[in-house]
Design a protein around this motif. Structure first.
Motif, PDB file in Angstrom:
ATOM      1  N   SER A   1       0.973  -1.507  -0.061  1.00 47.00           N
ATOM      2  CA  SER A   1      -0.437  -0.199  -0.007  1.00 47.00           C
ATOM      3  C   SER A   1       0.687   1.394  -0.104  1.00 47.00           C
ATOM      4  CB  SER A   1      -1.268   0.117   1.478  1.00 47.00           C
ATOM      5  OG  SER A   1      -1.714  -1.114   1.307  1.00 47.00           O
ATOM      6  N   CYS A   2       1.949   1.045   1.076  1.00 49.01           N
ATOM      7  CA  CYS A   2       2.967   2.827   1.006  1.00 49.01           C
ATOM      8  C   CYS A   2       3.746   2.109  -0.305  1.00 49.01           C
ATOM      9  CB  CYS A   2       4.201   2.090   1.752  1.00 49.01           C
ATOM     10  SG  CYS A   2       2.765   2.576   3.607  1.00 49.01           S
ATOM     11  N   ALA A   3       4.007   1.142  -0.894  1.00 45.14           N
ATOM     12  CA  ALA A   3       4.644   1.348  -2.103  1.00 45.14           C
ATOM     13  C   ALA A   3       4.421   2.372  -3.469  1.00 45.14           C
ATOM     14  CB  ALA A   3       5.543  -0.149  -2.880  1.00 45.14           C
ATOM     15  N   ILE A   4       2.225   1.611  -3.068  1.00 46.28           N
ATOM     16  CA  ILE A   4       1.570   2.357  -4.288  1.00 46.28           C
ATOM     17  C   ILE A   4       2.300   3.435  -3.817  1.00 46.28           C
ATOM     18  CG2 ILE A   4      -0.983   2.331  -5.052  1.00 46.28           C
ATOM     19  CD1 ILE A   4      -0.789  -1.008  -4.398  1.00 46.28           C
ATOM     20  N   ARG A   5       1.237   4.424  -3.122  1.00 43.61           N
ATOM     21  CA  ARG A   5       1.495   5.628  -3.058  1.00 43.61           C
ATOM     22  C   ARG A   5       2.687   6.700  -3.092  1.00 43.61           C
ATOM     23  NH1 ARG A   5       1.974  10.806  -2.214  1.00 43.61           N
ATOM     24  NH2 ARG A   5       0.865  11.664  -1.111  1.00 43.61           N
ATOM     25  N   CYS A   6       4.127   5.554  -2.713  1.00 45.97           N
ATOM     26  CA  CYS A   6       5.007   6.187  -3.271  1.00 45.97           C
ATOM     27  C   CYS A   6       6.061   6.412  -4.342  1.00 45.97           C
ATOM     28  CB  CYS A   6       6.519   5.839  -2.338  1.00 45.97           C
ATOM     29  SG  CYS A   6       5.977   6.030  -0.187  1.00 45.97           S
ATOM     30  N   LEU A   7       5.653   5.005  -5.054  1.00 46.44           N
ATOM     31  CA  LEU A   7       6.029   4.892  -6.516  1.00 46.44           C
ATOM     32  C   LEU A   7       4.773   4.912  -7.523  1.00 46.44           C
ATOM     33  CD1 LEU A   7       7.849   2.066  -4.993  1.00 46.44           C
ATOM     34  CD2 LEU A   7       9.196   3.892  -5.321  1.00 46.44           C
TER      35      LEU A   7
ATOM     36  N   ALA B   1       2.068   9.520 -11.293  1.00 45.60           N
ATOM     37  CA  ALA B   1       1.714  10.885 -11.807  1.00 45.60           C
ATOM     38  C   ALA B   1       2.252  12.105 -11.852  1.00 45.60           C
ATOM     39  CB  ALA B   1       0.639  10.699 -10.861  1.00 45.60           C
ATOM     40  N   ASP B   2       1.806  13.107 -12.805  1.00 43.75           N
ATOM     41  CA  ASP B   2       1.854  14.362 -12.412  1.00 43.75           C
ATOM     42  C   ASP B   2       2.610  15.060 -11.715  1.00 43.75           C
ATOM     43  OD1 ASP B   2       1.597  14.025 -15.337  1.00 43.75           O
ATOM     44  OD2 ASP B   2      -0.146  14.868 -15.343  1.00 43.75           O
ATOM     45  N   SER B   3       1.790  14.572 -10.058  1.00 40.13           N
ATOM     46  CA  SER B   3       2.115  15.825  -8.833  1.00 40.13           C
ATOM     47  C   SER B   3       2.046  14.711  -8.349  1.00 40.13           C
ATOM     48  CB  SER B   3       0.922  16.337  -9.044  1.00 40.13           C
ATOM     49  OG  SER B   3      -0.769  16.172  -8.457  1.00 40.13           O
ATOM     50  N   ASP B   4       2.264  15.116  -6.583  1.00 41.94           N
ATOM     51  CA  ASP B   4       2.408  14.185  -5.561  1.00 41.94           C
ATOM     52  C   ASP B   4       0.355  14.296  -5.238  1.00 41.94           C
ATOM     53  OD1 ASP B   4       3.571  12.733  -3.117  1.00 41.94           O
ATOM     54  OD2 ASP B   4       2.676  14.378  -2.026  1.00 41.94           O
ATOM     55  N   GLU B   5      -0.274  15.093  -5.171  1.00 37.35           N
ATOM     56  CA  GLU B   5      -1.986  14.720  -5.145  1.00 37.35           C
ATOM     57  C   GLU B   5      -2.428  13.873  -6.163  1.00 37.35           C
ATOM     58  OE1 GLU B   5       0.182  18.014  -5.506  1.00 37.35           O
ATOM     59  OE2 GLU B   5      -0.217  18.726  -4.162  1.00 37.35           O
TER      60      GLU B   5
ATOM     61  N   ALA C   1      -4.165  10.518  -4.997  1.00 31.22           N
ATOM     62  CA  ALA C   1      -5.834  10.268  -5.698  1.00 31.22           C
ATOM     63  C   ALA C   1      -5.999   8.595  -6.171  1.00 31.22           C
ATOM     64  CB  ALA C   1      -5.914  11.075  -6.647  1.00 31.22           C
ATOM     65  N   LEU C   2      -4.385   8.866  -7.111  1.00 31.90           N
ATOM     66  CA  LEU C   2      -4.018   7.163  -7.357  1.00 31.90           C
ATOM     67  C   LEU C   2      -3.930   5.995  -6.770  1.00 31.90           C
ATOM     68  CD1 LEU C   2      -3.960   5.132 -10.365  1.00 31.90           C
ATOM     69  CD2 LEU C   2      -1.115   5.584  -9.935  1.00 31.90           C
ATOM     70  N   ALA C   3      -3.434   6.374  -5.447  1.00 35.97           N
ATOM     71  CA  ALA C   3      -3.581   5.462  -4.037  1.00 35.97           C
ATOM     72  C   ALA C   3      -4.779   5.271  -3.823  1.00 35.97           C
ATOM     73  CB  ALA C   3      -2.407   5.420  -3.150  1.00 35.97           C
ATOM     74  N   ALA C   4      -5.980   6.420  -3.443  1.00 35.09           N
ATOM     75  CA  ALA C   4      -7.118   6.491  -3.433  1.00 35.09           C
ATOM     76  C   ALA C   4      -8.121   4.836  -3.917  1.00 35.09           C
ATOM     77  CB  ALA C   4      -7.436   7.860  -2.903  1.00 35.09           C
ATOM     78  N   ARG C   5      -7.926   5.646  -5.030  1.00 37.21           N
ATOM     79  CA  ARG C   5      -8.499   4.798  -6.196  1.00 37.21           C
ATOM     80  C   ARG C   5      -7.938   3.227  -5.902  1.00 37.21           C
ATOM     81  NH1 ARG C   5      -7.393   8.540  -9.504  1.00 37.21           N
ATOM     82  NH2 ARG C   5      -6.400   7.417 -11.328  1.00 37.21           N
ATOM     83  N   VAL C   6      -6.706   2.690  -6.178  1.00 40.08           N
ATOM     84  CA  VAL C   6      -6.172   1.276  -6.546  1.00 40.08           C
ATOM     85  C   VAL C   6      -6.284   0.354  -4.637  1.00 40.08           C
ATOM     86  CG1 VAL C   6      -3.671  -0.059  -5.909  1.00 40.08           C
ATOM     87  CG2 VAL C   6      -4.042   2.202  -7.919  1.00 40.08           C
ATOM     88  N   LEU C   7      -6.120   1.845  -3.613  1.00 39.57           N
ATOM     89  CA  LEU C   7      -6.240   1.094  -2.398  1.00 39.57           C
ATOM     90  C   LEU C   7      -7.646   1.044  -2.166  1.00 39.57           C
ATOM     91  CD1 LEU C   7      -3.347   2.924  -0.774  1.00 39.57           C
ATOM     92  CD2 LEU C   7      -3.370   0.256  -1.586  1.00 39.57           C
TER      93      LEU C   7
END
Length: 136
Positions: free
Chosen positions: A59-65, A68-72, A76-82
């Motif tokens: 879960s953290c790797a998806i958020r960190c790696l 995307a164009d920005s941290d935001e 947002a991507l991590a929120a959908r995937v997770l």
């Protein structure tokens, strides 16, 4: 479901988790964020936890790696995937294939970087006639 496009030359890998397709790229900065987030002390630990599909590490790797164009955008991507309606243990094989590809590409890029002369070394070789030193 749309497939994500990964640029393998930049060490990216496409991953599909549930109905979400996205791209991950292993960078040193991303590894730093990830190791801090999961409390990992070594690369071996990170590697084991990611390939073992340890839920918090993944879960953290998806958020960190995730790419995307920005941290935001990553958030947002991590929120959908997770989302609990998206990710499950059934995604282990897809994750393992993608993250292993991205980790391997990162290591290979680092090795290639060490095997090539820098622009400064190329200039020095051209100006002085001395061959650039290669790392052994």
């Amino acid at each position: 479901m749309m497939s994500a496009f990964a640029n393998e030359l930049r060490g990216e890998a496409a991953v599909t988790i549930g109905s979400e397709s996205f791209v991950v790229a292993v960078t040193f900065a991303g590894l730093m964020r990830l190791s801090q987030a999961i409390g990992a002390r070594t690369m071996d630990e990170i590697y084991q936890r990611l390939l073992g599909f340890e839920p918090f590490a993944v879960s953290c790797a998806i958020r960190c790696l995730a790419v995307a164009d920005s941290d935001e955008g990553r958030a947002a991507l991590a929120a959908r995937v997770l989302s609990g309606k998206n990710i499950s243990a059934a995604d282990q094989t897809n994750w393992r294939i993608g993250i292993e590809q991205a980790l391997t590409a990162h290591i290979e890029a680092g090795n290639a970087l060490r095997e090539t002369a820098s622009p400064l070394e190329d200039v020095e070789a051209a100006v002085t006639g001395k061959k650039p030193q290669t790392a052994s």
